[in-house]
Design a protein around this motif. Structure first.
Motif, PDB file in Angstrom:
ATOM      1  N   ILE A  62      29.957  34.984  37.806  1.00  0.00           N
ATOM      2  CA  ILE A  62      28.740  35.547  38.398  1.00  0.00           C
ATOM      3  C   ILE A  62      27.743  34.433  38.742  1.00  0.00           C
ATOM      4  CG2 ILE A  62      26.779  37.099  37.978  1.00  0.00           C
ATOM      5  CD1 ILE A  62      29.696  38.346  38.311  1.00  0.00           C
ATOM      6  N   GLN A  65      28.660  32.257  41.666  1.00  0.00           N
ATOM      7  CA  GLN A  65      28.381  32.698  43.040  1.00  0.00           C
ATOM      8  C   GLN A  65      27.213  31.914  43.641  1.00  0.00           C
ATOM      9  OE1 GLN A  65      27.931  37.154  42.012  1.00  0.00           O
ATOM     10  NE2 GLN A  65      28.652  37.174  44.114  1.00  0.00           N
ATOM     11  N   ALA A  86      34.127  35.492  51.725  1.00  0.00           N
ATOM     12  CA  ALA A  86      35.251  36.140  51.059  1.00  0.00           C
ATOM     13  C   ALA A  86      35.468  35.524  49.684  1.00  0.00           C
ATOM     14  CB  ALA A  86      36.514  35.992  51.904  1.00  0.00           C
ATOM     15  N   VAL A  88      33.197  33.984  47.727  1.00  0.00           N
ATOM     16  CA  VAL A  88      32.147  34.339  46.779  1.00  0.00           C
ATOM     17  C   VAL A  88      32.275  35.821  46.389  1.00  0.00           C
ATOM     18  CG1 VAL A  88      29.669  34.367  46.381  1.00  0.00           C
ATOM     19  CG2 VAL A  88      30.667  32.519  47.681  1.00  0.00           C
ATOM     20  N   GLN A  89      32.733  36.623  47.329  1.00  0.00           N
ATOM     21  CA  GLN A  89      32.984  38.031  47.015  1.00  0.00           C
ATOM     22  C   GLN A  89      34.115  38.148  45.986  1.00  0.00           C
ATOM     23  OE1 GLN A  89      34.951  40.283  50.015  1.00  0.00           O
ATOM     24  NE2 GLN A  89      33.955  42.192  49.464  1.00  0.00           N
ATOM     25  N   ALA A  92      32.726  37.553  42.546  1.00  0.00           N
ATOM     26  CA  ALA A  92      32.063  38.738  41.989  1.00  0.00           C
ATOM     27  C   ALA A  92      33.123  39.715  41.490  1.00  0.00           C
ATOM     28  CB  ALA A  92      31.182  39.396  43.049  1.00  0.00           C
ATOM     29  N   GLY A  93      34.219  39.841  42.244  1.00  0.00           N
ATOM     30  CA  GLY A  93      35.319  40.715  41.835  1.00  0.00           C
ATOM     31  C   GLY A  93      35.951  40.237  40.528  1.00  0.00           C
ATOM     32  N   GLY A  95      34.444  38.579  38.234  1.00  0.00           N
ATOM     33  CA  GLY A  95      33.465  38.925  37.201  1.00  0.00           C
ATOM     34  C   GLY A  95      33.663  40.377  36.771  1.00  0.00           C
ATOM     35  N   LEU A  96      33.853  41.221  37.761  1.00  0.00           N
ATOM     36  CA  LEU A  96      34.035  42.644  37.473  1.00  0.00           C
ATOM     37  C   LEU A  96      35.287  42.908  36.630  1.00  0.00           C
ATOM     38  CD1 LEU A  96      32.387  45.125  38.223  1.00  0.00           C
ATOM     39  CD2 LEU A  96      33.785  45.387  40.269  1.00  0.00           C
ATOM     40  N   TYR A  99      34.563  41.578  33.087  1.00  0.00           N
ATOM     41  CA  TYR A  99      33.670  42.440  32.302  1.00  0.00           C
ATOM     42  C   TYR A  99      34.432  43.681  31.830  1.00  0.00           C
ATOM     43  CZ  TYR A  99      29.425  39.806  33.546  1.00  0.00           C
ATOM     44  OH  TYR A  99      28.474  38.833  33.670  1.00  0.00           O
TER      45      TYR A  99
END
Lengths: 330, 247
Positions: A62, A65, A86, A88-89, A92-93, A95-96, A99
């Motif tokens: 996160i 990014q 793409a 950086v997206q 985030a994915g 990270g998801l 988590y």
């Protein structure tokens, strides 16, 4: 390596004979390369260490990014902009997924987020360094993602099922990230004199911080020994660092760039490169929050969280109203 | 039948809308209120940048002067940009960003539907490909406007403020001139647009502003807002500072 210096129990590794039957069965399953799943019994220390490690990894994605997000609006072509977005997206994915993997251990994403924002939980030291020129997008992909892959590929075999499975997906994307970083570096290193200068400067600035990503030598660390016995850490820090240098040095040659280390030399006897250690004082300063961008990174995350509060609250309130309306209609 | 000059102009309008909005949305990267929104915004930006490559790529081809999509995106100045004023509006808060997206999507989806099956085969093909993406954008921005309009007192207030603030930029989307009429006149799309947004605004408990006043000058390039120049200063910095470099 996005998790650094993760502490485990702080005690030495116990032998099977010292364990009660439950823990012994757990350890034997790990020794036999079995997977531990969320509902299985696990020692407290295993659970806590994993939460720390996966959480730190998620936070790194996160916060990670930000240094690259810094260049999305200035990417020099439409294609570069799309690729960087793409990438950086994807982060985030990652990270998801991470988590979610950590949540299977009984901690919430909100709690982990609060611990990141308050500075209680850490993220990788590397993201506290600034991205100053476009060549840094190359260096981050090539070196930082390259270093991360060293650690993450073996973690696909880690003992905790949800973590291992998250890592499989992440690794696929990371190798694409590394390739696109190297591609930027190629263009820069073979480009105009100004571009070549930016490329060399990026390598100069990111080389040692990349070596630091593996953490200080942990040959003597009880935390690492325990994590390795649990198979949530698969290799020693020095082992991975050596592998990284061995792989990267010839790539730098290929690019026509110079790694900023006078002592870097092939050692026939050990079948690897000799190289200089990074400045570990600097590393500990960064961990303490004194990295060049440490304050900005946490400030950014806190601002996003605070300014987004009304959005999160509204979405929850709307979902509640919808649920209530649905119930009333039934 | 459109002349090449009209076609070029019109393709720049489509491409610049995607480029400028895609850029604006990409400014959120890493700063959204929640991780899922961050991913969705990046996804939207990515689709729009992809559409830009197609529209501006075709524009450059039609022009036939050796420029490509990057040359159009990175080497033109404000007065040559042909995007709607709506999309160059700054992000402000998340509410403004999503309201801007919603208003644009509601126009964009109708426009692309009208273009699908266009006589010009490449325009039709780009519209068809983009429509798949924009259908999702429109669904998502409508859902978000509903959730935030209806959510809490604060979110309602913010969304109403965003709607009021952006409303004067709606009219320009439906103004048509000879260039538009040569390819696809947006004026007749207004009814479908109104039906779509009226339904969403009602569910969002938001009040549609009375005024029909419309700022104009974006898509003709006559008068952009002050915001666009700052965006271009950032976006175009590298190719302008190092004109001989390949990236």
């Amino acid at each position: 390596m996005y998790a650094q210096m993760v502490k485990s129990t702080g005690e030495g590794v116990r032998s099977l004979d010292e364990m009660d039957p439950q823990e012994r069965a757990f350890q034997e399953r790990i020794d036999a390369n079995g997977k531990i799943e969320p509902k299985d019994w696990m020692p407290d220390g295993y659970r806590k260490t994993l939460i720390r490690q996966i959480g730190q990894h998620a936070h790194s994605e996160i916060v990670g990014q930000l240094p690259e997000g810094n260049w999305i609006t200035r990417a020099p072509t439409l294609e570069r902009k799309a690729i960087l977005l793409a990438k950086v997206q994807d982060e985030a994915g990652h990270g998801l997924y991470l988590y979610c993997a950590a949540e299977t251990l009984g901690v919430t994403r909100d709690q982990m987020t609060r611990d990141l924002l308050s500075g209680k939980m850490k993220y990788s030291s590397i993201f506290n360094y600034p991205t100053i020129t476009w060549a840094d997008m190359g260096a981050v992909g090539w070196l930082v993602d390259g270093a991360a892959i060293m650690n993450q590929v073996p973690l696909q075999r880690t003992s905790y099922g949800p973590y291992a499975r998250a890592m499989v997906r992440i690794c696929k994307e990371e190798s694409f990230h590394q390739r696109q970083g190297f591609d930027i570096m190629m263009k820069m290193a073979k480009g105009t004199p100004e571009q070549k200068r930016m490329a060399q400067d990026a390598l100069n600035r990111f080389w040692y911080p990349s070596l630091m990503m593996f953490g200080p030598s942990d040959a003597e660390s009880v935390h690492s020994a325990q994590s390795m016995a649990w198979k949530i850490k698969m290799n020693s820090n020095d082992e991975l660092r050596q592998k990284f240098v061995d792989l990267t040095a010839p790539q730098a040659d290929y690019l026509g760039l110079t790694i900023p280390d006078e002592n870097l030399k092939w050692n026939e006897e050990k079948g690897g490169y000799d190289f200089s250690e990074p400045d570990w004082d600097e590393f500990f300063d960064v961990l303490k929050g004194n990295g060049p961008c440490s304050v900005e990174r946490l400030e950014d995350r806190n601002r996003a969280w605070d300014e987004g509060r009304w959005v999160r609250e509204a979405m929850l309130a709307h979902a509640d109203k919808k649920r209530a309306a649905k119930l009333a209609a039934e | 039948m459109a002349t090449d000059a009209q076609l070029f102009e019109w393709l720049c309008r489509m491409g610049d809308n995607s480029l400028v909005l895609g850029h604006r949305v990409s400014e959120w990267c890493g700063h959204a209120p929640v991780l899922e929104e961050d991913i969705a915004l990046a996804n939207t930006a990515l689709d729009l940048i992809g559409q830009t490559q197609l529209w501006l790529g075709l524009a450059a081809e039609v022009e036939g002067e050796g420029r490509d999509a990057d040359a159009l995106a990175y080497r033109r100045d404000v007065m040559d940009f042909r995007n709607l004023l709506l999309v160059e509006q700054p992000n402000r808060d998340f509410g403004h960003t999503m309201m801007r997206q919603f208003l644009f999507d509601a126009w964009h989806i109708e426009m692309l539907r009208a273009l699908k099956g266009h006589d010009h085969a490449e325009i039709s093909a780009i519209a068809e490909k983009s429509l798949k993406e924009v259908t999702y954008h429109a669904e998502r921005s409508a859902d978000t406007v509903i959730a935030l309009g209806d959510g809490t007192e604060e979110s309602h207030k913010r969304m109403q403020a965003a709607l009021d603030r952006l409303w004067p930029y709606v009219g320009e989307m439906f103004l048509s001139d000879e260039v538009d009429r040569a390819v696809c006149d947006p004026a007749p799309l207004r009814d479908a647009f109104d039906d779509r947004i009226n339904a969403v605004l009602a569910e969002a408990t938001l009040t549609r502003p009375d005024s029909d006043f419309a700022h104009k000058g974006g898509k003709t390039g006559v008068r952009h807002t002050e915001h666009l120049g700052h965006m271009l200063a950032v976006m175009q910095y590298l190719p302008r500072a190092y004109p001989d470099a390949k990236w």
